[in-house]
Write a protein that holds these residues in place. Structure first.
Motif, mmCIF file in Angstrom:
data_model
loop_
_atom_site.group_PDB
_atom_site.id
_atom_site.type_symbol
_atom_site.label_atom_id
_atom_site.label_comp_id
_atom_site.label_asym_id
_atom_site.label_seq_id
_atom_site.Cartn_x
_atom_site.Cartn_y
_atom_site.Cartn_z
ATOM 1 N N LYS A 182 1.008 -1.315 0.072
ATOM 2 C CA LYS A 182 0.119 -0.195 -0.096
ATOM 3 C C LYS A 182 0.876 1.186 0.024
ATOM 4 N N GLN A 183 0.156 2.541 -0.204
ATOM 5 C CA GLN A 183 0.865 3.668 -0.279
ATOM 6 C C GLN A 183 0.698 4.114 1.283
ATOM 7 N N ASP A 184 1.566 5.321 1.406
ATOM 8 C CA ASP A 184 1.061 6.048 2.873
ATOM 9 C C ASP A 184 0.163 6.948 2.620
ATOM 10 N N MET A 185 -1.115 6.234 2.481
ATOM 11 C CA MET A 185 -2.300 6.924 2.453
ATOM 12 C C MET A 185 -3.457 6.961 3.386
ATOM 13 N N MET A 247 -5.095 1.537 -2.999
ATOM 14 C CA MET A 247 -3.818 2.395 -2.748
ATOM 15 C C MET A 247 -3.721 2.704 -1.003
ATOM 16 N N SER A 249 -3.720 2.614 2.741
ATOM 17 C CA SER A 249 -3.080 1.570 3.724
ATOM 18 C C SER A 249 -4.011 1.774 4.852
#
Length: 350
Positions: A182-185, A247, A249
């Motif tokens: 995942k992205q830091d989102m 995407m 997290s």
């Protein structure tokens, strides 16, 4: 020479016509999960023209009813609610008279009651699924629709006290699959039906305090508050929500089962804030029941205020993500058996 007489060819029974009736959000999502059952037949959907309903309408034949819930009468919009109810009553009759379904399958909620009523009066077999959101007590839709049902299905053993003849299926399964990268989102979503300003404002305050260092995307709902400085969208088609969940997290959401299960199935950390009836955020407190049940299974964190949200964000960053989903396999087999018997009965009658 004697004339050869051919035996008549066997005629296969035609598919059943199935009406799939579910309002926006988790209700229609549960019906979509039953695709192995209804895809074999001539089917159509009846739903609301909300984000997920609109997505359904692009892919399947569908009729739309205005949003109506019995609890709206308690939240201060009785005239609009009564108008939508009357419209739903008339449009439901028109849909049933036009389509003449053999079977109706519905998980509710309020906007779907009249389609169930008219389908029963037309002679259709009625299969009612109690709301996926109900683990301890029945929904109002379930209580009203169960007398019309030929078959009742529920998701938790305590509901047998209200539906003695119901078939019970455990709905949630934790998968052994590794959570995807995942992205830091952080993605904040209020769901498909109502804005949820309290949760959005909580998130904005936590962001201002520096507790959300990565990207933050907020879906507010139509007419919802949009705090300054945040990346905000009012509404999103369901397929775009799915792409964002691939995407993100961490997901911060209301306590609707559709939002919870969809985020968990994508391997997101989930923090839920249940809507509260006392604050005018929903018609009752069933979302607190849902989030408590999911939290007891270790699937989500619950945050009712800013301090709890900060604590939940810190907690999820220090634990592995899990993948969980609703597992309708047993229910699909059960409903499929009901439809097979209905098809065989129609063949014998013919």
């Amino acid at each position: 020479m004697a004339e050869t007489i051919k035996a008549p060819e066997a005629v296969s029974p035609s598919p059943l016509k199935i009406c799939l009736a579910g309002s926006g959000g988790g209700h229609i999502r549960q019906l979509l999960d039953l695709e192995p059952v209804w895809s074999k037949h001539d089917y159509f959907f009846v739903t609301e023209d909300l984000a997920l309903g609109a997505t359904v309408g692009k892919r399947h034949r569908a009729h739309f009813l205005p949003h109506f819930a019995f609890g709206q009468l308690r939240l201060g919009g009785p005239l609009a609610a009564l108008w939508n109810a009357a419209t739903s009553f008339v449009k439901s009759a028109q849909i049933i008279l036009k389509e003449r379904p053999d079977v109706l399958i519905s998980e509710g909620a309020g906007a779907m009651y009249f389609i169930v009523l008219w389908a029963r009066l037309s002679g259709a077999c009625i299969i009612i699924l109690e709301s996926f959101a109900r683990f301890e007590a029945p929904s109002l839709f379930g209580r009203l629709a169960s007398p019309l049902a030929h078959h009742m299905i529920a998701y938790a053993e305590p509901l047998r006290a209200f539906y003695p003849k119901a078939t019970i299926f455990e709905p949630v399964r934790i998968l052994q699959d590794a959570a995807p990268p995942k992205q830091d989102m952080v993605f904040v979503t209020v769901g498909a039906t109502l804005p949820f300003d309290r949760m959005v404002q909580m998130t904005a305050e936590v962001c201002r305090d520096g507790d959300i260092p990565g990207r933050l995307l907020v879906q507010t709902g139509v007419g919802g508050v949009a705090p300054e400085g945040l990346e905000v969208l009012e509404s999103l088609p369901f397929d775009e929500v799915q792409q964002i969940l691939d995407m993100a997290s961490i997901v911060i959401c209301h306590g609707g089962t559709g939002s919870l299960i969809t985020a968990l199935s994508k391997g997101c950390h989930v923090i839920a804030t249940p809507r509260r009836a006392a604050l005018g955020e929903h018609y009752d407190d069933h979302q607190a029941e849902i989030t408590d049940a999911f939290a007891r299974r270790g699937l989500i964190q619950v945050a009712n205020n800013v301090d709890e949200l900060k604590a939940a964000l810190a907690a999820v960053r220090n634990r592995p993500r899990v993948v969980a989903t609703s597992d309708p396999a047993e229910m699909i087999a059960f409903i499929g058996g009901l439809l097979d018997r209905d098809t065989a009965g129609r063949k014998r009658a013919a």
